[in-house]
Design an enzyme around this catalytic site. Structure first.
Site, PDB file in Angstrom:
ATOM      1  N   SER C 275       0.853  -1.173   0.000  1.00 37.64           N
ATOM      2  CA  SER C 275       0.000   0.000   0.000  1.00 37.64           C
ATOM      3  C   SER C 275       0.894   1.229   0.000  1.00 37.64           C
ATOM      4  O   SER C 275       2.021   1.190   0.484  1.00 37.64           O
ATOM      5  CB  SER C 275      -0.879  -0.016   1.252  1.00 37.64           C
ATOM      6  N   LYS C 281       0.506  -3.862   4.798  1.00 34.63           N
ATOM      7  CA  LYS C 281      -0.568  -4.514   4.049  1.00 34.63           C
ATOM      8  C   LYS C 281      -0.071  -5.445   2.955  1.00 34.63           C
ATOM      9  O   LYS C 281       0.970  -5.253   2.368  1.00 34.63           O
ATOM     10  CB  LYS C 281      -1.490  -3.466   3.437  1.00 34.63           C
ATOM     11  N   ASN C 283      -2.094  -6.589  -0.090  1.00 37.60           N
ATOM     12  CA  ASN C 283      -3.385  -6.509  -0.777  1.00 37.60           C
ATOM     13  C   ASN C 283      -3.549  -7.608  -1.827  1.00 37.60           C
ATOM     14  O   ASN C 283      -2.588  -8.027  -2.437  1.00 37.60           O
ATOM     15  CB  ASN C 283      -3.528  -5.152  -1.450  1.00 37.60           C
ATOM     16  N   ARG C 314     -27.009  -4.659 -43.816  1.00 35.81           N
ATOM     17  CA  ARG C 314     -25.885  -4.101 -43.040  1.00 35.81           C
ATOM     18  C   ARG C 314     -26.481  -3.110 -42.051  1.00 35.81           C
ATOM     19  O   ARG C 314     -27.251  -2.229 -42.438  1.00 35.81           O
ATOM     20  CB  ARG C 314     -24.846  -3.399 -43.915  1.00 35.81           C
TER      21      ARG C 314
END
Lengths: 446, 446, 446, 446
Positions: C275, C281, C283, C314
């Site tokens: 982080s 952290k 993550n 088309r």
């Protein structure tokens, strides 16, 4: 209306507005208003209008027959007018000539929808108000209840539970304002006749429409909007946002109810949340319903946006696609708000568990505090790297970060033990929780 | 950014706001504002802030390296801060400690997004204003241009082309108001730090944030909104509505350009709308681009609604899903409005063909007039049935309805030849076209 | 192509197939195949075809000019053919007459898309194979790794981690089969000329098309499919399913990575998952990317389904809407699979934590065992109710269920201590985990 | 179930499978199969199983009560089992202990859904077969019916109506094959108990499940699929494709029904397609219904894809979101196919109008023929430019292209009058229409 799930995904009161009978009643209100307005403008004899108005009651309509006949014209108004005309004719053959005079099917169906939506949005608005009051109470109660803040579902740094709820409330307050704006601006009469020009109203179309708007307490639009559907799309999107905001609450609560986390619980009730096989379980039943609705509504909103492409003066398909879609959006949103009211009323909080969980990482969550405090001395990057290393050590050695920090010579060079102690205090780590709560409450109207 | 289609689906000016470089510049603006605000609040020495601010320039950023490094943290801010810190360190090692101080990646990314969106919405708003002016001019020019109104793509009763455009304008006016409301209300600063509490800003988080908001000319929110995304969802939905309203215009024009109808044409330009194989074709090139965008945006809006379910204090996935989705919504909407400006500027109208087409049904389109006129005498249902029969006869015998009506004894009993003549007049059949035009113009600001 | 997020949401190899240059190369392959086939069928002199074929190289194309010119015709093929013709003309004015002979823009663009999709799907298929191998290895490794099974994110009864992965594998095996089926069936040539009749190919359209299909190694369709887009919709939906299946894996892993649960972790790498503000952290970076893609792809698939409504020979808009949408679906799916390969290669499992978590409810998770065992004696409903009561007691008194059960007279009447001990054994509570693993592995091809 | 629109958007037969009562019957079939299978495996006394089986009838279920009670557990199975158990208990208290033995709510609900879907898909498949037969007949009838081919809704070059329908048929044949593949592969039993391990079935889970699969004539899956929903997503997407293919047909027909084009009409029926205000109208009622459904289904499919992200062993929300969504997809698809059968049975074709429309552009549609013929002599680019000029002249001077060409000296240098005549022949301009029809019919099974 799928009855089976009425008590799971829906709000009974709102659902009742969307029954077959209810919709037809709204349509009959249009026809009654039309004839009364035309009488007021001298287009129809007063006695005729009275007769028609009196016939605009649900008892005159055989719904099953109407459903059967709807196939031919592709809408429910054509057979409704036939039945209504029959009913009027029985009373007064002359009056029958004036039924639905100068109007088109879409005028009736759109206006009925608008009336129905308005009643539904009022109920949703009331429930939003309940929800908001309950959130305000919860905030006050948990203003200082400490818990961990989580980013990417991982422990970050501490917050208070009141602060978390203030976030929920903040979004909900905006949603309530949006609903209120819709109630003022978006509920307009539809009355245009075949192509929106009111060409068969003998030049009295405008006063008739204005009178109708007055009778039905609707705004008068600048111009008929048979193929300009932005107002409906806005209603749909706004409800989508409301549902999303309830979904956020339900997601948080359901995550906090996880067995290992166990910080917050839906209110318990006898038999509530039980499993058919596992007697010990306490399932997040209300959250699940909200999350289910929140998974469905966004796609329905996209239908309301994509069907805005309505050709010419009445659309071949995209108008029809709105009917059930919009009803579903309203009903699911009402259900989500209804469930949100239920689960926030009596929400159970386990403060001890919150404190317990705060200690789970053995001080890792305070690493940022240290990092920031150190940054002043050794720079952000070095501080970050040092703390990253200490945190890894703490994890590997299953030690508390504070113990490692207290013994780290670099850190000791810059931070005193008192400072360190303070940096590890949860109370001192919640930053502006209180201030932000105050700011949110100050615009909450409470 | 897919360059290949830049001139088909997009607006170059708006696209330029969404290049990699542009986004990074917005992010650097956040960092500059942060340090300046912190200096103003005494958190950072003024000289340090000056150094950091000076380093917040795109030349200090190696984008390729940033892209490479983004994989590790899963966002582009982490490597950006690393590069910025490096740049600052070169100038002043001391200053490097203050870079990105107390902020979190989402603060930077969200605020950058908000600044980017605001610039984009202003450009879209300007283009909407162009579009509106052009529509007003077209309305005045074609206030009395007669054409058939069409429901379910079939001839209904006459309108004027000005009336049709007034419908387009009406929706567009509301959309412009919605955009303007967003510009006032929804563009708020994001500054909350890790979990939204500004806990590492030494108690000065609020004045710092307020100063930043002032510098960036953004509103200050009540509370950080890391996981309260209703404002973004509202922006997305509003743009979805704008795109839908342009799609309605494009649908109408492309239908009117059909070879057999040939009433309206996109402005011609050398080589424009040509086919690679069919030299005679004049394709609705602008409409096609708008319709393509209008087919795409609603689904993207649904993503913005469904990703509102953001867990806890930063979402694991639903935040990331917004990044490209919201950019695509803005870019596609801008492209749709841009093309709408192009095709309504110099729109070619073939009045003769409109008159010619009005006669296509040999009077069938006036049947409703007769039906309504007769209803007064023989009742709506009987009148409707009689006219339905006469219309079928006319079709089978390939005769003009007027000729059949003039010879019908029942009708002659109630309507004079003069009345019949009048009922078959196009001019007399356009109802309130003029009045509705006036009502729309009166709220157009022109 | 948005480069900034290349390493977050995408797979570089697949992204490279979708650059501007790459798409144009695929288009040039069509033109080369066309002229070679026409030469083989005697429509074009061999030398002319050779010249054209040699000119079909990217060096002959100025992409910037092409982008600029695309606005006029609304597609990229018209300017491409102009540039190609110019290049051929420089070599041989005569040959220039044969460039793009008898084909239409959509032939080129659709076939280029098909070739591009096929290459992309082959890469995705290879990555799916990697993923599958890794899952098989993980299953074998964790065949007997005990963990709690969770329903509604709450503890239910025990499973093995191998069993959980076998569920992931089972879905992935079906997805791989679906991709393989697409590779055999859905990759067909598009060659129809203006309206799909190959009318300007001098009666040799069919052999020319068949030769082209052979050259490009594509299937020959029964009939051109300019406005029959079910094959593309099926490709889109299948990729949507693949992404969904990777999303399920990412959701499970990200939930298991939660700080309080901590059973499973994405493989660590230096700097990965860090982080910007919280050094501790880790993550779920890869999961987050997958979940983001999984939040986006379903809506894009809905665009491919809704744009199937293509008018006549088309489509005016719905064809164009496919271009970037389908490319995004492929790129995001490839990115999701790529990330799934990364995170399952070196996935870290904390078996001790799994065992620890199994004890979290103090035996509640075995309540069903007891309930079922009791049911034989006192009936399911009574057993369920009794256990529900005991579980509540255990929770209230913070006791282990086993302790309460051992002392319950009713239960003692029917179950011996040995039986009770057995009912509380995790190993004995995993049911058919092993058998189901075997069944899945037996169809895995490993 | 919304009854009001039953005859507009739905197929009555399929709707009947989706009533509350019908779903409950399917659930009871699961319970009956479960007990019978358990008796066969010796888990339950035969007499007990017989009693339970006999009680598995709708008469034993009070639906209103069930709806009321569903709120507590958040699903309809828990109250169903309670009522069923009560009913069994009345007959035999002992037998009540064996009701729903070892199964979980999701086993019942998923398997009931699978049975319901299978019956619905069989009906849809039958209707697809009707549709296909009718298309084959129409193709044969209109194999040589000349009409203009349209690209971007503009005249391109001629085709036959049979060729156009062959395109419709081609897509429908593939969809039918997809449905048939689903019917073979995707309809599998769900029986896993609480977390999919059948842990409470005394080790006999596998033979019990296999016996149940046999009884219910379902495939036996490798492993329970409580949170692996790819099969359902595939069913949803396949139905989305079917609906899209019907939408293409409806779009073409509704465009061809436009007043100015008037080439094709939905079959007429007394009162069908009438307007409430315009007696002469003949609205494309069936097309409108199909187009409405086709506007709704894609978004619902996206819900089925996005809800594939199901957490752990039972999802908190995403499972619930499937219930009504999947039912709606099936019902709307069935309705679309049903309406497609109706409108193609007795489709009215106006050949004269088709020929008339072919002449609308005064020869412009043959310009490509000339262009191609000239290309051989003067090169593609020059030919294209020359013809573009001539076409503009013809339009400006309102002359027939043939007349201008006959007088053009450049063209006369290369093309004889006979050649020119031939190049302006419609029959000679339809290219491979016939061959492509044959190719499609050859795989149609007719």
């Amino acid at each position: 209306m799928q009855n089976l799930y009425e008590n799971i995904f829906y709000d009974k009161q709102v659902n009742e507005l969307f029954t077959d009978e209810s919709l037809i009643k709204y349509m009959l209100r249009f026809e009654a208003a039309l004839t009364v307005a035309q009488a007021q403008q001298g287009m129809t004899p007063a006695s005729v209008a009275k007769t028609i108005e009196e016939c605009c009651i649900i008892d005159n309509i055989k719904i099953e027959q109407l459903v059967e006949d709807a196939a031919l014209g592709g809408n429910i108004n054509i057979p409704l007018i036939q039945q209504l005309t029959e009913a009027v004719k029985k009373k007064n053959a002359e009056a029958a000539k004036y039924v639905h005079y100068g109007a088109t099917s879409q005028d009736v169906i759109d206006t009925a929808l608008i009336l129905q939506l308005r009643d539904a949005l009022k109920l949703i608005d009331e429930n939003l108000q309940h929800l908001i009051s309950q959130l305000v109470i919860l905030i006050e109660k948990h203003r200082y209840t400490l818990m961990i803040g989580r980013t990417f579902m991982q422990h970050a740094t501490p917050i208070t539970f009141g602060f978390k709820i203030a976030g929920w409330l903040d979004g909900m307050l905006r949603s309530k304002k949006r609903i209120e704006k819709l109630l003022v601006e978006n509920f307009v009469l539809q009355a245009g006749g075949a192509v929106g020009t009111l060409s068969t109203m003998q030049g009295k179309g405008l006063p008739v429409a204005e009178t109708m708007a007055e009778i039905l307490q609707l705004k008068m639009p600048s111009i008929p909007w048979h193929t300009q559907r932005d107002r409906l799309a806005e209603i749909a999107a706004t409800l989508g946002i409301v549902t999303g905001s309830t979904g956020k609450i339900a997601k948080d609560i359901s995550l906090l109810m996880q067995t290992e986390i166990a910080e917050v619980f839906e209110p318990s009730a006898k038999g509530k949340g039980g499993s058919s096989t596992m007697p010990h379980k306490r399932n997040p039943v209300g959250c699940v319903a909200i999350l289910a609705n929140a998974a469905r509504v966004p796609a329905l909103v996209s239908v309301m946006l994509s069907t805005m492409i309505q050709d010419h003066e009445r659309a071949a398909g995209n108008w029809h696609a709105e009917w059930e879609t919009l009803a579903d959006i309203v009903r699911l949103t009402a259900g989500a708000v209804h469930q949100a009211v239920i689960i926030t009323n009596g929400l159970e909080i386990n403060k001890e568990q919150m404190l317990h969980n705060l200690e789970q990482t053995k001080g890792l969550i305070y690493a940022e505090n240290i990092s920031i405090a150190l940054a002043k001395h050794i720079g952000k990057a070095d501080a970050h790297n040092l703390m990253e290393q200490i945190c890894k050590d703490a994890q590997n050695r299953k030690m508390h970060v504070k113990d490692l920090i207290s013994g780290n010579t670099i850190i000791n060079r810059y931070l005193s033990q008192d400072e360190i102690e303070n940096l590890f205090s949860t109370q001192h780590s919640t930053g502006l929780c209180d201030e932000f709560i105050n700011r949110v409450l100050s615009v909450s109207g409470f």
